[in-house]
Design an enzyme around this catalytic site. Structure first.
Site, short mmCIF file in Angstrom:
data_model
loop_
_atom_site.label_atom_id
_atom_site.label_comp_id
_atom_site.label_asym_id
_atom_site.label_seq_id
_atom_site.Cartn_x
_atom_site.Cartn_y
_atom_site.Cartn_z
N ARG A 1 -4.57 -5.09 9.27
CA ARG A 1 -3.49 -4.29 8.69
C ARG A 1 -3.57 -2.90 9.29
NH1 ARG A 1 -3.49 -0.76 4.02
NH2 ARG A 1 -5.50 -1.65 3.41
N CYS B 1 0.81 -1.23 0.00
CA CYS B 1 0.00 0.00 0.00
C CYS B 1 0.85 1.28 0.00
CB CYS B 1 -0.95 0.01 1.20
SG CYS B 1 -0.15 0.25 2.79
N CYS C 1 -2.31 0.38 8.97
CA CYS C 1 -1.67 1.18 7.93
C CYS C 1 -1.31 2.52 8.57
CB CYS C 1 -2.65 1.35 6.78
SG CYS C 1 -1.97 2.24 5.38
N ASP D 1 -7.83 -6.45 5.97
CA ASP D 1 -7.27 -7.18 4.83
C ASP D 1 -5.81 -7.59 5.05
OD1 ASP D 1 -6.09 -4.70 4.70
OD2 ASP D 1 -6.68 -4.27 2.65
N HIS E 1 -4.87 4.17 9.89
CA HIS E 1 -6.13 3.43 9.92
C HIS E 1 -5.84 1.94 10.06
CE1 HIS E 1 -7.30 7.26 8.10
NE2 HIS E 1 -8.49 7.02 8.65
N HIS F 1 -2.78 11.18 15.58
CA HIS F 1 -3.33 10.41 14.46
C HIS F 1 -2.18 9.58 13.89
CE1 HIS F 1 -5.41 9.38 10.77
NE2 HIS F 1 -4.38 9.86 10.09
#
Length: 194
Positions: free
Chosen positions: A165, A112, A167, A156, A152, A149
């Site tokens: 995951r 990704c 990310c 998957d 996310h 922050h």
């Protein structure tokens, strides 16, 4: 004398067994729940007290991108960030507080363009929030102590590692290579880095 040998014939538990005690806080019916609390504390290093600096300190300490990502929920570009292709063993800490969040042993290449992890060091180090921005429904991940922050979490990820995951934006993290962990005060976490 006890002989110590490498583990053979290891099979990962089914997904419904993962995080069993988080899902079943009273433990197994035939085992005293107090023993589970003792076991939880046995292998995870006790963290020192981490604190989120005030906004003025964060503005001085962080780059513009780090501040935008951690404090304003921005996202850095895929494949153009510091740790998406980092493969050295080590630990990833919250850029705002220094608190350990992820280890390289749980990092995997998801394709990704951002660092991806199958899990945090401990589930209670992060908060998850519903995120409906940009016309999507996602689960945002924030550091609990720093309220930064991070990115996310998606479902998957690799099935054999629990299917999640995480990310994460590189700008929300600081990587400490394994050979520097002791001198930087993270020696208690060396056993988690394979």
């Amino acid at each position: 004398m006890i002989e110590v040998k490498p583990l053979e014939n290891f099979y990962p538990a089914e997904i419904y067994h993962q995080d069993y005690l988080d899902k079943n806080p009273n433990g197994y019916c035939h085992i005293n729940p107090a023993l589970f609390d003792m076991a939880r504390k046995a292998n995870v290093p006790q963290t020192k007290a981490y604190q989120k600096p005030d906004a003025a300190t964060l503005r001085k300490k962080l780059s513009a991108e780090q501040y935008a990502v951690t404090q304003k929920n921005a996202t850095e570009p895929a494949f153009h960030n510091e740790y998406w292709n980092e493969h050295r063993p080590g630990i990833y800490v919250d850029i705002t507080t220094g608190e350990p969040l992820f280890v390289s042993s749980d990092k995997f290449d998801s394709g990704c363009g951002w660092p991806s992890f199958s899990k945090p060091i401990r589930k209670n180090l992060i908060n998850e929030k519903l995120d409906t921005t940009h016309g999507m429904v996602r689960t945002e991940v924030r550091s609990k102590t720093g309220d930064a922050h991070l990115g996310h979490v998606f479902t998957d990820g690799p099935k054999e590692k629990g299917g999640l995951r995480y990310c994460i934006n590189s700008a929300a993290l600081r990587f400490i290579p394994k050979d520097k962990m002791q001198e930087e005060g993270y020696g208690d976490y060396l056993s988690l880095v394979k």
